[in-house]
Design a protein around this motif. Structure first.
Motif, PDB file in Angstrom:
ATOM      1  N   LEU A 324     -11.959   2.949  -9.227  1.00 35.30           N
ATOM      2  CA  LEU A 324     -13.111   3.718  -8.757  1.00 35.30           C
ATOM      3  C   LEU A 324     -13.344   3.490  -7.262  1.00 35.30           C
ATOM      4  N   TYR A 325     -13.237   2.262  -6.796  1.00 37.13           N
ATOM      5  CA  TYR A 325     -13.424   1.981  -5.370  1.00 37.13           C
ATOM      6  C   TYR A 325     -12.286   2.567  -4.540  1.00 37.13           C
ATOM      7  N   PHE A 326     -11.067   2.600  -5.101  1.00 36.27           N
ATOM      8  CA  PHE A 326      -9.947   3.184  -4.360  1.00 36.27           C
ATOM      9  C   PHE A 326     -10.172   4.666  -4.091  1.00 36.27           C
ATOM     10  N   ILE A 327     -10.722   5.396  -5.085  1.00 33.26           N
ATOM     11  CA  ILE A 327     -10.928   6.832  -4.870  1.00 33.26           C
ATOM     12  C   ILE A 327     -12.238   7.111  -4.131  1.00 33.26           C
ATOM     13  N   LYS A 328     -13.164   6.153  -4.195  1.00 31.14           N
ATOM     14  CA  LYS A 328     -14.415   6.298  -3.448  1.00 31.14           C
ATOM     15  C   LYS A 328     -14.175   6.118  -1.952  1.00 31.14           C
ATOM     16  N   TYR A 329     -13.259   5.224  -1.602  1.00 31.69           N
ATOM     17  CA  TYR A 329     -12.974   4.926  -0.196  1.00 31.69           C
ATOM     18  C   TYR A 329     -11.475   5.125   0.077  1.00 31.69           C
ATOM     19  N   PRO A 330     -11.040   6.379   0.312  1.00 33.54           N
ATOM     20  CA  PRO A 330      -9.605   6.667   0.519  1.00 33.54           C
ATOM     21  C   PRO A 330      -8.991   5.889   1.680  1.00 33.54           C
ATOM     22  N   GLU A 331      -9.810   5.538   2.682  1.00 37.94           N
ATOM     23  CA  GLU A 331      -9.269   4.801   3.831  1.00 37.94           C
ATOM     24  C   GLU A 331      -8.724   3.430   3.416  1.00 37.94           C
ATOM     25  N   ILE A 332      -9.272   2.871   2.346  1.00 37.94           N
ATOM     26  CA  ILE A 332      -8.756   1.599   1.833  1.00 37.94           C
ATOM     27  C   ILE A 332      -7.324   1.786   1.346  1.00 37.94           C
ATOM     28  N   GLN A 333      -7.097   2.892   0.622  1.00 38.08           N
ATOM     29  CA  GLN A 333      -5.741   3.170   0.125  1.00 38.08           C
ATOM     30  C   GLN A 333      -4.746   3.305   1.267  1.00 38.08           C
ATOM     31  N   ASP A 334      -5.158   3.956   2.339  1.00 39.01           N
ATOM     32  CA  ASP A 334      -4.241   4.149   3.468  1.00 39.01           C
ATOM     33  C   ASP A 334      -3.745   2.801   3.995  1.00 39.01           C
ATOM     34  N   LYS A 335      -4.659   1.850   4.142  1.00 38.95           N
ATOM     35  CA  LYS A 335      -4.276   0.531   4.651  1.00 38.95           C
ATOM     36  C   LYS A 335      -3.435  -0.229   3.628  1.00 38.95           C
ATOM     37  N   LEU A 336      -3.760  -0.075   2.369  1.00 35.81           N
ATOM     38  CA  LEU A 336      -2.983  -0.757   1.329  1.00 35.81           C
ATOM     39  C   LEU A 336      -1.580  -0.178   1.218  1.00 35.81           C
ATOM     40  N   HIS A 337      -1.462   1.142   1.314  1.00 36.17           N
ATOM     41  CA  HIS A 337      -0.140   1.767   1.303  1.00 36.17           C
ATOM     42  C   HIS A 337       0.717   1.242   2.454  1.00 36.17           C
ATOM     43  N   GLU A 338       0.107   1.123   3.613  1.00 35.64           N
ATOM     44  CA  GLU A 338       0.838   0.618   4.784  1.00 35.64           C
ATOM     45  C   GLU A 338       1.315  -0.812   4.562  1.00 35.64           C
ATOM     46  N   GLU A 339       0.440  -1.659   3.996  1.00 36.37           N
ATOM     47  CA  GLU A 339       0.826  -3.049   3.759  1.00 36.37           C
ATOM     48  C   GLU A 339       1.892  -3.152   2.682  1.00 36.37           C
ATOM     49  N   ILE A 340       1.763  -2.370   1.606  1.00 39.32           N
ATOM     50  CA  ILE A 340       2.758  -2.386   0.533  1.00 39.32           C
ATOM     51  C   ILE A 340       4.117  -1.943   1.056  1.00 39.32           C
ATOM     52  N   ASP A 341       4.148  -0.852   1.814  1.00 42.00           N
ATOM     53  CA  ASP A 341       5.420  -0.354   2.350  1.00 42.00           C
ATOM     54  C   ASP A 341       6.077  -1.378   3.270  1.00 42.00           C
ATOM     55  N   LYS A 342       5.263  -2.096   4.020  1.00 39.75           N
ATOM     56  CA  LYS A 342       5.796  -3.078   4.970  1.00 39.75           C
ATOM     57  C   LYS A 342       6.348  -4.316   4.273  1.00 39.75           C
ATOM     58  N   VAL A 343       5.629  -4.824   3.263  1.00 39.50           N
ATOM     59  CA  VAL A 343       6.005  -6.089   2.631  1.00 39.50           C
ATOM     60  C   VAL A 343       6.980  -5.888   1.477  1.00 39.50           C
ATOM     61  N   ILE A 344       6.779  -4.824   0.688  1.00 39.81           N
ATOM     62  CA  ILE A 344       7.563  -4.652  -0.547  1.00 39.81           C
ATOM     63  C   ILE A 344       8.487  -3.448  -0.480  1.00 39.81           C
ATOM     64  N   GLY A 345       8.025  -2.386   0.157  1.00 40.04           N
ATOM     65  CA  GLY A 345       8.763  -1.137   0.099  1.00 40.04           C
ATOM     66  C   GLY A 345       8.328  -0.334  -1.121  1.00 40.04           C
ATOM     67  N   ARG A 346       9.060   0.742  -1.393  1.00 41.46           N
ATOM     68  CA  ARG A 346       8.644   1.633  -2.482  1.00 41.46           C
ATOM     69  C   ARG A 346       9.522   1.538  -3.715  1.00 41.46           C
ATOM     70  N   THR A 347      10.533   0.692  -3.694  1.00 43.09           N
ATOM     71  CA  THR A 347      11.448   0.640  -4.845  1.00 43.09           C
ATOM     72  C   THR A 347      11.420  -0.708  -5.564  1.00 43.09           C
ATOM     73  N   ARG A 348      11.330  -1.819  -4.827  1.00 46.28           N
ATOM     74  CA  ARG A 348      11.331  -3.130  -5.473  1.00 46.28           C
ATOM     75  C   ARG A 348      10.030  -3.376  -6.209  1.00 46.28           C
ATOM     76  N   ASP A 349      10.126  -4.019  -7.379  1.00 45.75           N
ATOM     77  CA  ASP A 349       8.921  -4.362  -8.123  1.00 45.75           C
ATOM     78  C   ASP A 349       8.111  -5.402  -7.357  1.00 45.75           C
ATOM     79  N   PRO A 350       6.813  -5.225  -7.276  1.00 45.62           N
ATOM     80  CA  PRO A 350       5.971  -6.261  -6.655  1.00 45.62           C
ATOM     81  C   PRO A 350       6.086  -7.578  -7.403  1.00 45.62           C
ATOM     82  N   ARG A 351       5.995  -8.678  -6.668  1.00 42.55           N
ATOM     83  CA  ARG A 351       6.036 -10.018  -7.256  1.00 42.55           C
ATOM     84  C   ARG A 351       4.769 -10.773  -6.844  1.00 42.55           C
ATOM     85  N   VAL A 352       4.404 -11.764  -7.643  1.00 41.42           N
ATOM     86  CA  VAL A 352       3.201 -12.536  -7.357  1.00 41.42           C
ATOM     87  C   VAL A 352       3.287 -13.208  -5.994  1.00 41.42           C
ATOM     88  N   GLU A 353       4.475 -13.651  -5.616  1.00 39.26           N
ATOM     89  CA  GLU A 353       4.644 -14.341  -4.335  1.00 39.26           C
ATOM     90  C   GLU A 353       4.371 -13.419  -3.146  1.00 39.26           C
TER      91      GLU A 353
END
Length: 504
Positions: A324-353
């Motif tokens: 609900l907060y992600f869709i309420k504040y789309p700008e949060i998603q933009d920053k999270l997408h940027e961080e995910i793409d930088k650290v993990i990319g779009r194909t590898r499964d996220p890991r706890v580390e």
């Protein structure tokens, strides 16, 4: 004689009436004398009425708002009467820390919770005290760790479940959906794997109905009806109303736990335990000749039932609030997408580390847990011995309620406590920072046993979903209401719809 008869009858009636009146007055005087003696060194608070206690003060605005309002008058520690049951209320970070941490060994007891005492038949790890609690708590922690809770070995089952979520939301083909029940099923599958070694499909209509019934039950518990039951259980159990349904709604889940235990008993191999239930059954057999053992069928049923409820319900509420907060504040998603793409990319499964390299995601999750405030009233404790708290003498057995929402919204710990603000957990350099006021799982030796599991689940679920999707609201985000529909035992998130748009 006939003239005298009415007078003599009237005279006798007056005597009886006077005697009754005097008896009632004496009872009232005795009640308040005992009350005054009991309260002479207890924290202050509003004066209670016989039987009703402080119901009139609590009823006007709802229990939680009333407790917060009374704290403004009486301070961070005061006494309230839920019916005839006196309870010490503790608000604010400093006071709650004193109870849960500084004096944590004294306040290890579980206080009176009539709703859950009926749910669990006054048994199970969540309700017992003393040595039985210590034995069950230690056994549960060690056993759940052996099966991966808080360890990397549980990462794979959560990753697999996260992919099931991705597949499900992708199959929606851009149509809007209410994600709450599916998120509840996903979180229940993780705890089900640990407890009973089973996973449920999102298409399992029977299981999905059980999860919806569980949510409906907790909505009633969190409503005024559930709160009235907790104040006046001996009266409310006989009165009609929605509160009668909150027990019936959980019977199917309890039956599943019973059936699972029976199946485990029939197929048990002591040399190869499969899950928590197997390990408990093995311990039961080992200690069957010990009359003081805490390992028996009654505690097994209630403990597994309780962990199912806690593991599925509270985690799914956090996930629902998060989306609900992600869709309420789309700008949060933009920053999270940027961080995910930088650290993990779009194909590898996220890991706890990955969490260590993702300060923004880590901070967002903490702020979601803080602001969603899933268990605002916390869970009632009891003094295991006579204790002095800020100059007040609390006798052994005193119920005490540390109100967790007052910690999570304490202005001494959070700059803007009523607003969603990721800076509560980010320093000026954009690095994650801890905050002492972060207590959604309570604190001390009786804090939530599943904290490490919840942290792992929420991180992997959120990161995987945002790696694969952009979440959008079918209505203007500014019009989305994020106010809980009920605030009592739990904060219940409002119903909403979301569109999962693939990022590929």
């Amino acid at each position: 004689m006939s003239d005298l008869l009415p007078n003599s009858m009237s005279y006798g009636g007056d005597v009886t009436s006077q005697a009754v009146s005097q008896g009632t007055e004496q009872e009232i005087v005795l009640y308040y004398s005992r009350y005054a003696w009991r309260r002479r060194k207890m924290p202050p608070g509003p004066f209670p009425l016989p039987i009703l206690g402080n119901f009139l003060q609590l009823q006007s605005k709802g229990i939680l708002p009333s407790l917060l309002k009374m704290a403004e008058k009486y301070g961070p520690i005061y006494t309230i009467h839920f019916g005839s049951r006196p309870t010490v209320i503790v608000v604010g970070y400093q006071a709650v820390k004193e109870v849960l941490v500084d004096l944590g060994d004294i306040f290890l007891g579980r206080g009176t919770i009539p709703v859950f005492e009926k749910f669990y038949n006054k048994s199970g790890m969540n309700l017992v005290n003393g040595e039985p609690w210590k034995q069950l708590r230690q056994f549960s922690l060690l056993t759940l760790k052996d099966f991966g809770m808080g360890r990397k070995t549980l990462e794979e089952p959560i990753q697999v479940e996260a992919q099931h979520l991705v597949d499900y939301f992708r199959s929606c083909n851009g149509k809007y959906v209410n994600p709450s029940t599916v998120l509840s099923c996903a979180s229940s599958n993780i705890i089900a794997d640990l407890l009973v070694g089973k996973r449920y499909e999102y298409t399992d209509d029977k299981w999905m109905k059980i999860l919806q019934d569980m949510r409906d039950s907790f909505e009633i518990i969190s409503s005024i009806w559930g709160q009235l039951y907790d104040m006046y259980p001996s009266i409310m159990q006989y009165l009609p109303g929605p509160h009668q349904k909150m027990f019936d709604l959980l019977q199917d889940l309890k039956q599943i736990v019973k059936d699972s235990i029976k199946n485990h008993q029939d197929t048990l191999d002591p040399a190869c335990p499969r899950d928590y239930i197997d390990c408990f059954l093995i311990r039961m057999e080992q200690e069957k000749l010990d009359s003081k053992t805490s390992f028996h069928a009654k505690h097994l049923l209630s403990t597994v039932f309780d962990m199912f409820l806690g593991g599925a319900e509270t985690t799914s509420i956090t996930l629902s609030f998060g989306v609900l907060y992600f869709i309420k504040y789309p700008e949060i998603q933009d920053k999270l997408h940027e961080e995910i793409d930088k650290v993990i990319g779009r194909t590898r499964d996220p890991r706890v580390e990955d969490r260590n390299q993702m300060p923004y995601m880590n901070a967002i999750i903490h702020e979601i847990q803080r602001i969603s405030d899933v268990l605002p009233m916390g869970c009632i404790r009891s003094a295991m011995a006579d204790v002095t708290l800020r100059g007040y003498n609390l006798p052994k057995g005193t119920d005490i309620l540390p109100v967790l929402t007052t910690v999570l919204h304490d202005p001494s710990q959070f700059e803007t406590p009523g607003e969603f603000n990721v800076k509560h957990f980010l320093d000026e350099n954009g690095k994650f920072k801890k905050n002492n006021g972060f207590m959604p799982f309570a604190a001390g030796k009786r804090s939530c046993i599943g904290e490490s599991l919840v942290r792992m689940e929420v991180f992997l679920f959120f990161t995987t979903l945002l790696q694969k999707f952009t979440l959008k609201s079918p209505v203007d985000p500014k019009t989305l209401d994020i106010t809980p529909t009920e605030t009592g035992l739990e904060n219940i998130p409002p119903n909403y719809n979301v569109i999962f748009l693939p990022r590929e």
